[in-house]
Design a protein around this motif. Sequence first.
Motif: not given
Length: 423
Positions: A205-214, A216-228
């Motif tokens: 699951p993507v923190p702060g967003i919900g279910a895993p998805n692919l 734009k802007g809501t996937n796990l890779a995107s979330w990690l980039d937005s943090i780091l």
Amino acid sequence: MVRERLISLDVFRGLTILLMTVVNNPGDWGNVYSPLLHADWHGCTPTDLVFPFFIFIMGVAVPLAMPQKLYDSTTFNKILVRSLRMLCLGIFFNFFGKIQLFGLEGIPLLIGRLAITIVVGYALMGSFSPKVKNILALSILFSYLFLAYSGIQAYHDVRLPGVLQRIAVVYFVVSLLYLKTPQKTQIVTGVVLLLGYWGLMTLIPVPGIGAPNLEKGTNLASWLDSILLKGHMYSATKTWDPEGILSTIPSIVNGIIGLLVGQILLREIAKNQKAMKMTIIGVALIVAGLFLNIIFPINKSLWTSSYVLYTTGLATTFLSILYYVIDIADYKKGFKPFLIWGINPMIVFFTSQIIPQALVMIQFKNPHNTEQQINLLDYLYSFGIAPFFNNPKAASLAGALVYVAIWTFILWIFYKNKLIFKV
């Protein structure tokens, strides 16, 4: 074992860097043929093959450059230094357009930026002792990080990831894998990375967003980039970076598969057998990528596992064809232009990132509207190329091809004078 240089691999590299140059330098970004643009999200165009082909080719070259497979502190230092130099060159592209000098503007600022470019380029591509190379690369890297996180307004949003940065990371990992592990471990590593990335992207699951998805802007890779990488991504409007952190993991496998193909080329077997093995592997990878695409879509921005398999399959198959034609059938006629591009890719990559930014800084009154300013890049295209075409897309492509022709002439001079620029 004698170190071998494959003409077919140089030609393949040349074709790839030439396509990259065409793709990155259209006359008009508003009018580009669709094959010369990246897929909007899922899917794969010819343009989406450039980057993974580069990584694959780099992987193939690793065993060819180190056929003895000897690991010691000297070898490790060479690998580390080369990786750091590529990393620093890549980050510099992002800094160039943001450099500020004593309040200078216009041409004086451009001259200052170009002077710094020459200094940095020499420091990262010049020939020095290993110790000096280390000191220069580390000093430049720490300077980048200081500027990016110092709070200085000019650099507060400078991008840190990039194409050459990812290549540097993959080169470091793949080189050590080659020197320190057997092929079985390399294969297992590649499988684990691809399956692991698929699991992360589709099951976590993507923190702060919900279910895993692919998406734009809501996937796990995107979330990690937005943090780091917050504030230091591709653009201020994106919450992810196409060369981000998590998506770098599967890109390592492009290098690993190239590494395995390179070791096939080193085997003491008939060349026809090598070509056949590569062809079989290439076709199998393409089929595997298309099959995996059903559950994990081919996507360059996410660098999905299916994208890895599909692109390395195409790369392996294409290399096998070039290998058969050039190195087995000994047919080299017509390949010289691509060869001269392939043996000097770094200078093209480096300066092609700088030249357009420099030309845009040179501005003057528009001859057709003296109340407006026009930069030199737009001027050369608008008045030197576009008027000769009725089709704006054809004109845009012509602009890119003119740029390629200029570079071909420059690279031919380098080739004749045996000038090769390396990191």
